[in-house]
Scaffold this motif. Structure first.
Motif, PDB file in Angstrom:
ATOM      1  N   ASP A  89       0.818  -1.212   0.000  1.00 18.79           N
ATOM      2  CA  ASP A  89       0.000   0.000   0.000  1.00 18.79           C
ATOM      3  C   ASP A  89       0.855   1.266   0.000  1.00 18.79           C
ATOM      4  O   ASP A  89       0.338   2.354   0.189  1.00 18.79           O
ATOM      5  N   THR A  92      -0.191   4.374  -2.100  1.00 22.97           N
ATOM      6  CA  THR A  92      -1.385   5.045  -1.583  1.00 22.97           C
ATOM      7  C   THR A  92      -1.017   5.897  -0.367  1.00 22.97           C
ATOM      8  O   THR A  92      -1.463   7.041  -0.239  1.00 22.97           O
ATOM      9  N   ASP A  96      -1.362   9.942  -0.249  1.00 18.94           N
ATOM     10  CA  ASP A  96      -2.147  10.605   0.790  1.00 18.94           C
ATOM     11  C   ASP A  96      -1.343  11.725   1.452  1.00 18.94           C
ATOM     12  O   ASP A  96      -1.877  12.786   1.760  1.00 18.94           O
ATOM     13  N   SER A 115      -5.045   8.418  -8.228  1.00 21.88           N
ATOM     14  CA  SER A 115      -5.424   7.288  -7.382  1.00 21.88           C
ATOM     15  C   SER A 115      -5.948   6.121  -8.218  1.00 21.88           C
ATOM     16  O   SER A 115      -5.843   4.978  -7.825  1.00 21.88           O
ATOM     17  N   ILE A 118      -3.000   3.958  -9.119  1.00 21.42           N
ATOM     18  CA  ILE A 118      -2.441   3.245  -7.981  1.00 21.42           C
ATOM     19  C   ILE A 118      -3.386   2.180  -7.454  1.00 21.42           C
ATOM     20  O   ILE A 118      -2.972   1.085  -7.115  1.00 21.42           O
ATOM     21  N   ASN A 119      -4.649   2.480  -7.405  1.00 25.62           N
ATOM     22  CA  ASN A 119      -5.619   1.526  -6.849  1.00 25.62           C
ATOM     23  C   ASN A 119      -6.203   0.582  -7.881  1.00 25.62           C
ATOM     24  O   ASN A 119      -7.109  -0.158  -7.596  1.00 25.62           O
TER      25      ASN A 119
END
Length: 120
Positions: A89, A92, A96, A115, A118-119
């Motif tokens: 993770d 992420t 953030d 995002s 990445i996700n």
């Protein structure tokens, strides 16, 4: 990418992240230099970038729009490094941190990171 190549990239960043009047890596530099193995250095790097709390250095550099001098920026510049880390993770978490600051958001846009990428 070999661990020794990754450590070299991180080492260069730590050496060059100091900026007169903004930030000097007073805590991480001695700790980093005291480690002897690439494995130990990668573990320390991972500990720093996966911390959900932004470090003093990160905050100082991002506020002065020097995002590319942060340790976290290494992962956006060299995304293949993530494969060598245990925490999956990590991108992420780093995103953030950057998103909490206007300059950080601009940096992510500049690096064309979203995002969605990445996700998945």
């Amino acid at each position: 990418m070999k661990n020794s190549e990754i450590v070299k990239i991180i080492d260069d960043r730590i050496e060059n992240m100091g900026t007169k009047g903004v930030y000097y890596p007073r805590r991480i530099k001695p700790k980093w230099n005291s480690l002897t193995s690439d494995k130990e250095k990668l573990e320390l790097f991972e500990k720093y970038v996966t911390s959900k709390e932004a470090s003093i250095g990160f905050r100082s550099l991002v506020k002065k729009n020097l995002c590319s001098k942060t340790l976290e920026a290494i992962l956006f510049e060299n995304p293949e490094i993530v494969e060598s880390l245990n925490e999956k993770d990590v991108m992420t978490i780093c995103m953030d941190k950057f998103e909490k600051y206007k300059n950080g958001e601009a940096y992510l846009k500049q690096m064309k990171v979203s995002s969605k990428q990445i996700n998945g």
